[in-house]
Design a protein around this motif. Structure first.
Motif, PDB file in Angstrom:
ATOM      1  N   THR A  71       0.824  -1.202   0.000  1.00  0.00           N
ATOM      2  CA  THR A  71       0.000   0.000   0.000  1.00  0.00           C
ATOM      3  C   THR A  71       0.859   1.254   0.000  1.00  0.00           C
ATOM      4  N   PHE A  72       0.312   2.302  -0.617  1.00  0.00           N
ATOM      5  CA  PHE A  72       0.896   3.636  -0.525  1.00  0.00           C
ATOM      6  C   PHE A  72       0.070   4.532   0.391  1.00  0.00           C
ATOM      7  N   ASN A  73      -0.873   3.945   1.088  1.00  0.00           N
ATOM      8  CA  ASN A  73      -1.693   4.697   2.043  1.00  0.00           C
ATOM      9  C   ASN A  73      -0.992   4.674   3.392  1.00  0.00           C
ATOM     10  N   VAL A  85       7.518   6.416   1.365  1.00  0.00           N
ATOM     11  CA  VAL A  85       6.320   7.167   1.012  1.00  0.00           C
ATOM     12  C   VAL A  85       6.251   8.481   1.790  1.00  0.00           C
ATOM     13  N   GLY A  86       6.954   8.550   2.927  1.00  0.00           N
ATOM     14  CA  GLY A  86       6.999   9.789   3.697  1.00  0.00           C
ATOM     15  C   GLY A  86       7.682  10.929   2.961  1.00  0.00           C
ATOM     16  N   TRP A 199      -7.734  15.471  -3.058  1.00  0.00           N
ATOM     17  CA  TRP A 199      -7.291  14.333  -3.870  1.00  0.00           C
ATOM     18  C   TRP A 199      -7.947  13.052  -3.382  1.00  0.00           C
ATOM     19  N   TRP A 200      -7.937  12.828  -2.076  1.00  0.00           N
ATOM     20  CA  TRP A 200      -8.508  11.597  -1.538  1.00  0.00           C
ATOM     21  C   TRP A 200     -10.016  11.541  -1.708  1.00  0.00           C
ATOM     22  N   PRO A 220       0.109   8.377  -4.526  1.00  0.00           N
ATOM     23  CA  PRO A 220      -0.676   9.470  -3.955  1.00  0.00           C
ATOM     24  C   PRO A 220      -0.080  10.839  -4.240  1.00  0.00           C
ATOM     25  N   LEU A 221      -0.935  11.844  -4.149  1.00  0.00           N
ATOM     26  CA  LEU A 221      -0.506  13.237  -4.297  1.00  0.00           C
ATOM     27  C   LEU A 221       0.135  13.705  -2.997  1.00  0.00           C
ATOM     28  N   GLY A 222       1.243  14.407  -3.122  1.00  0.00           N
ATOM     29  CA  GLY A 222       1.917  14.925  -1.941  1.00  0.00           C
ATOM     30  C   GLY A 222       2.274  16.388  -2.108  1.00  0.00           C
TER      31      GLY A 222
END
Length: 616
Positions: A71-73, A85-86, A199-200, A220-222
């Motif tokens: 996951t990227f969540n 991912v952080g 985004w979410w 995901p968008l960051g």
């Protein structure tokens, strides 16, 4: 903050807002937060002292990881989030690496703390942008906070003293607390990693509604310095630097994020991973085996100077820990303190130090090992006063017996320790019948130790062998990382090897380490299953400690009580990072006091890379 520009009257009012010992002012807007003392960097500082502002922006850094990802969540308590991912997400405040518990505005340009520490307001940085160009808003912060406590029991416990989060003015978000005097809560909220609400709550490229409550492999968008560029599920991930990153010229970001690309390679086996490092499949190896560090670096790349071995004590200068074998008190057999204490007498650290550790480690004897909160001797002064206030709730031994680990190292000492262990187990209702230690029902005392990979197997084998001599049957179960994480989160183990990291600012996190409220919260770090009113009372005192001296006194008292309950068989620690890396990088000199800074403040050195070979 610097006091010099303040007139005398303003300075007097300013100081009235501070508890004993200077710290972040209350009732005024400030761009930084510090738990004690004054921040090193004033308003408008150009950059952190420890960075190289001229570091080239180039090159790739390749990191290795054991296990996989699904996951990227980053918000969910289940699943295995992707490493790195952080890099996509940022926090309201960001730390400096040459101070203790000092944070500076990032997504938030400033904060204001209520005089009674009953609330904190953050004012958002109007320049902060998501990678799609939309601003990072106060509404994003509120939404992120609410989703954390809705979806993650760990976060819900961590934020237990936060009553509400709301947008109170354009670009401002206020967190209100259900108690006053908790000086750490502004810092905790400053560490909140913010996610994009729009985004979410939107749809993906296929028109499917996104859901932050679900696992996802959609990048995901960051808002951070990197974006997720590509991946091969469970095997590799590539992050690339955002060329128009909004914070590139922010004082806290100058001289950082120097690599054009981060690449993370995954491996399912530690031995295979090390061979891959030797074979130049990734660049950086953080060694966790004393034997390997002492004996396995005789291959050509080391002899030729293309791989360098280095020690970095900076990585541990600002942290402590307790680590060891943790019995699960949710199992009836470990609810008797004498059983838990007996396990420690069967652990022969000194033998392991001589035969396996090459003398590299120290035995851990505190839940705050490496920090000034470590309890020693008998309690006195303010620590004694704290313990007296909970005398009826804590073991009597904390007033009369300093904690010490049993000492082995030779057959005579081991026999004596095992006799003590057997005596404790006999007091707990067991008896030795032949070569089996049995309870009143004739059942042998037995349990399984759950391990994450093979590294700790030889250490655990020491405990298995010694306990077998007094009739206790112990087995080892080594599983892969995903299975280990799932079993740890659901408390599905008899004994496991785990630990608790500690900082220079212990406080609210102690609740989900050791608090009764987390004993049945799956995903919490209450690995031992602790539910004790005395420990709860001490944690409550710790989170509202009004100055550094009281914080230290209460933490030492908490340490002493935790040790007296024998919730863990302490193992060992090395207060430095053992690093081997391909010689393609450079770093500032000197490095910051509290971190080696890799890879954030390091950079690709083209000249070194050319000599090392394999330049990318």
């Amino acid at each position: 903050m610097k006091f010099a520009p303040l007139v005398a009257t303003a300075l007097a009012l300013f100081c009235l807002a501070l508890p004993a010992g200077a710290q972040t002012p209350t009732g005024v807007w400030t761009s930084s937060f510090i738990m004690e003392g004054e921040p090193k960097y004033p308003d408008g500082f150009p950059h952190f002292d420890y960075v190289n502002v001229d570091a080239p922006k180039a090159g790739t850094v390749r990191l290795g990881s054991l296990g996989g990802f699904d996951t990227f969540n980053p918000i969910l308590p289940k699943g295995e989030p992707a490493d790195g991912v952080g890099l996509l997400f940022e926090t309201l405040l960001t730390p400096s690496l040459d101070e203790v518990s000092a944070y500076y505005g990032l997504l938030a340009e400033s904060l204001q703390i209520a005089p009674d520490y009953g609330a904190v307001t953050f004012r958002m940085n109007p320049k902060a942008r998501w990678h799609d160009g939309q601003p990072v808003t106060a509404e994003d912060v509120v939404w992120t906070f609410e989703k954390n406590i809705e979806l993650n029991p760990d976060r819900m416990q961590y934020y237990a003293n936060i009553e509400s989060a709301e947008v109170t003015a354009p670009g401002e978000v206020t967190f209100t607390f259900n108690q006053t005097g908790n000086r750490e809560l502004p810092l905790i909220l400053g560490q909140l990693q913010v996610f994009p609400k729009h985004w979410w709550e939107g749809t993906d490229a296929n028109g499917k509604q996104r859901d932050i409550a679900q696992s996802t492999l959609e990048p995901p968008l960051g808002s951070g310095p990197y974006r997720l560029a590509s991946f091969d599920a469970g095997r590799t991930i590539t992050y690339t630097r955002v060329e128009d990153y909004w914070g590139a010229d922010h004082p806290t970001q100058i001289g950082q994020n120097n690599f054009s690309e981060y690449r993370i390679e995954y491996f399912l086996d530690l031995t295979v991973q090390f061979e891959a490092f030797k074979g130049d499949q990734f660049d950086w190896w953080n060694e966790n085996s004393a034997r390997r560090w002492a004996t396995a670096y005789d291959f050509p790349a080391v002899a030729q100077g293309r791989i360098i071995q280095e020690l970095f004590p900076q990585d541990y200068a600002n942290s402590g820990l307790m680590i060891g074998f943790v019995p699960n008190l949710r199992r009836e057999k470990f609810q008797d303190q004498r059983v838990r204490q007996a396990l420690n007498y069967a652990f022969n650290f000194e033998e392991l130090s001589n035969t396996l550790f090459y003398g590299q480690y120290e035995r851990v004897d505190s839940y705050f090992f490496g920090l000034p909160f470590r309890s020693t001797g008998l309690p006195e002064g303010e620590e004694l006063e704290v313990l007296e206030s909970v005398r009826d709730l804590v073991p009597a031994s904390v007033f009369t017996e300093p904690y010490t680990n049993p000492v082995g190292g030779d057959p005579t000492k081991l026999r004596a320790n095992l006799r003590t262990a057997l005596g404790l187990l006999t007091e707990a209702g067991y008896r030795l019948e032949g070569n089996r230690l049995i309870d009143a029902n004739g059942q042998q005392l037995s349990f399984e130790i759950l391990l994450n990979g093979p590294t700790i197997e030889p250490v655990a084998a020491n405990l298995v062998t010694n306990l077998a001599q007094i009739g206790v049957a112990v087995s080892l179960r080594t599983v892969d990382s995903p299975q280990y994480i799932n079993r740890l989160r659901s408390f599905d183990y008899d004994v496991t090897y785990a630990g608790w990291p500690q900082s220079f600012s212990p406080g609210n996190e102690q609740r989900y380490f050791f608090g009764s409220s987390t004993v049945n919260e799956e995903g919490s770090q209450n690995y031992a299953g602790i539910a004790d009113p005395g420990i709860d009372a001490l944690i409550d005192k710790l989170v509202v400690a009004d100055d550094r001296a009281t914080q230290e006194a209460v933490t030492k008292a908490l340490d002493r009580v935790l040790l007296a309950h024998h919730f863990v068989v302490p193992s060992y620690s090395l207060r430095t990072s053992r690093i081997a890396h391909w010689d393609r990088f450079s770093h500032p000199e000197p490095l910051p006091e509290f971190s080696s800074g890799f890879p954030t403040i390091w950079w690709w050195d083209e000249a070194k890379a050319a000599k090392t070979g394999g330049a990318r």
